[in-house]
Design a protein around this motif. Structure first.
Motif, PDB file in Angstrom:
ATOM      1  N   GLU A  29      42.412  30.687  52.768  1.00  0.00           N
ATOM      2  CA  GLU A  29      42.759  32.028  51.479  1.00  0.00           C
ATOM      3  C   GLU A  29      42.168  32.969  51.798  1.00  0.00           C
ATOM      4  OE1 GLU A  29      43.334  29.182  47.960  1.00  0.00           O
ATOM      5  OE2 GLU A  29      40.959  29.269  48.556  1.00  0.00           O
ATOM      6  N   LEU A  30      42.921  34.131  51.610  1.00  0.00           N
ATOM      7  CA  LEU A  30      42.638  35.772  51.835  1.00  0.00           C
ATOM      8  C   LEU A  30      42.163  35.921  49.538  1.00  0.00           C
ATOM      9  CD1 LEU A  30      44.942  36.728  53.778  1.00  0.00           C
ATOM     10  CD2 LEU A  30      42.722  36.477  54.477  1.00  0.00           C
ATOM     11  N   LEU A  31      40.567  36.614  49.253  1.00  0.00           N
ATOM     12  CA  LEU A  31      41.194  37.328  48.108  1.00  0.00           C
ATOM     13  C   LEU A  31      41.436  38.747  47.949  1.00  0.00           C
ATOM     14  CD1 LEU A  31      39.452  37.361  45.423  1.00  0.00           C
ATOM     15  CD2 LEU A  31      37.252  37.769  46.522  1.00  0.00           C
ATOM     16  N   VAL A  32      41.932  39.014  46.954  1.00  0.00           N
ATOM     17  CA  VAL A  32      42.656  40.936  47.273  1.00  0.00           C
ATOM     18  C   VAL A  32      42.180  41.217  45.878  1.00  0.00           C
ATOM     19  CG1 VAL A  32      44.870  40.119  48.901  1.00  0.00           C
ATOM     20  CG2 VAL A  32      45.074  39.469  46.218  1.00  0.00           C
ATOM     21  N   GLU A  33      42.119  42.232  45.805  1.00  0.00           N
ATOM     22  CA  GLU A  33      42.290  43.458  44.295  1.00  0.00           C
ATOM     23  C   GLU A  33      43.701  43.540  44.486  1.00  0.00           C
ATOM     24  OE1 GLU A  33      39.443  44.777  41.593  1.00  0.00           O
ATOM     25  OE2 GLU A  33      38.667  44.407  43.642  1.00  0.00           O
TER      26      GLU A  33
END
Length: 315
Positions: A29-33
């Motif tokens: 998973e990627l955390l994005v702003e």
């Protein structure tokens, strides 16, 4: 992080802005702003309790976001909690977005663009020279389907829309003609717009009585593809005897279950067409995150055109 949440099912009034813990990415998973979150009719249906409820309430809705990762990548993808200033997307399905692409335009290609592409190519299998009717042609999917139908060689493209200003927009996007989309008199208007002949393909997200009326507007071997029911009307049963008598086919399309089967591959073509100026995604409005309820009310009330997005930086 800032987020929009609902603790009970209902209309847009059940949405409230809250401070919530930042999501923690798991494996893959990627955390994005979040730069922008897409607003879809499915969000309206979810908070109304029409879809399978989330695992527990309260819940943060929103199914797609565009933003930046900690290492600076600008990406978009599907999520389960997109109405927030931060969100998680699956790394395997993350799509890199060039800085030259507007956030709203890029998000318009994800759910709406892929749906329009697959409706025409995968479901209806439109052939060059065929006539295509796009119901709700000023909406997110419809406005792209009109343009893609022309790009794919359709002979005559007819759009339907509820208001004159929307019909004018549809024609400006490439439709040969646009007519009112209400159920009463639908088949007569569509056939007249096609020079008195039945049409080859109809794409419908309205459902109910419009879906039933659309069958009567098809030519022999015509295909009616449903992909939504924005009218909220109970869908009529499809009568095999009617299909046989008219020599027509009825089908359906839903993007989400196909994501693991290569359904995102056409995004490359959609971006290429957009960056070349051959496809013009319509952004109907950018709303502050706190005004998610107003965005959904406008969408459900058919007051908008094209793609709507929530922008956390707007306040």
């Amino acid at each position: 992080m800032r987020a929009i949440q609902f603790a009970e099912f209902g209309g847009p009034e059940v949405l409230h802005e809250v401070e919530a813990p930042d999501p923690v990415p798991g494996p893959g998973e990627l955390l994005v702003e979040v730069e922008a979150a897409g607003v879809n009719f499915a969000d309206f249906r979810q908070i109304g309790g029409f879809y399978a409820p989330p695992g527990s309430l309260p819940h943060i809705p929103g199914s797609e976001v565009l933003g930046r990762t900690a290492d600076g990548r600008r990406v978009m993808g599907f999520t389960g909690n997109g109405f927030a200033s931060k969100a998680l997307i699956t790394e395997a399905q993350a799509v890199d977005v060039p800085d030259s692409a507007g956030a709203g335009e890029a998000l318009a290609l994800l759910i709406q663009g892929l749906t329009a592409w697959h409706l025409l190519r995968s479901s209806a299998r439109v052939r060059p020279g065929e006539s295509v009717v796009v119901n709700s042609a000023a909406g997110g999917v419809g406005s792209l389907a009109v343009q893609l139908a022309k790009e794919f060689g359709a002979g005559r493209v007819i759009g339907t829309a509820s208001r004159q200003d929307k019909r004018e927009l549809v024609v400006s996007l490439g439709a040969d003609v646009a007519v009112a989309g209400s159920a009463d008199g639908y088949a007569d208007r569509v056939v007249a717009a096609n020079g008195g002949a039945g049409v080859d393909v109809i794409l419908d997200a309205v459902g109910g009585r419009v879906f039933a009326a659309a069958q009567e507007a098809l030519a022999p071997y015509g295909r009616l593809i449903g992909y939504g029911s924005s009218s909220g009307e109970k869908a009529p049963a499809v009568d095999p005897g009617v299909l046989t008598a008219l020599n027509i086919s009825v089908g359906g399309f839903w993007l989400r279950p196909l994501m693991s089967r290569g359904a995102m591959a056409p995004l490359a073509e959609l971006f290429e067409l957009t960056l070349a100026g051959k496809l013009k995604p319509q952004v109907g409005g950018e709303y502050p995150l706190a005004e998610a309820g107003r965005a959904l009310s406008d969408l459900a009330g058919r007051q908008t055109v094209g793609k709507l997005v929530l922008v956390p930086s707007l306040g």
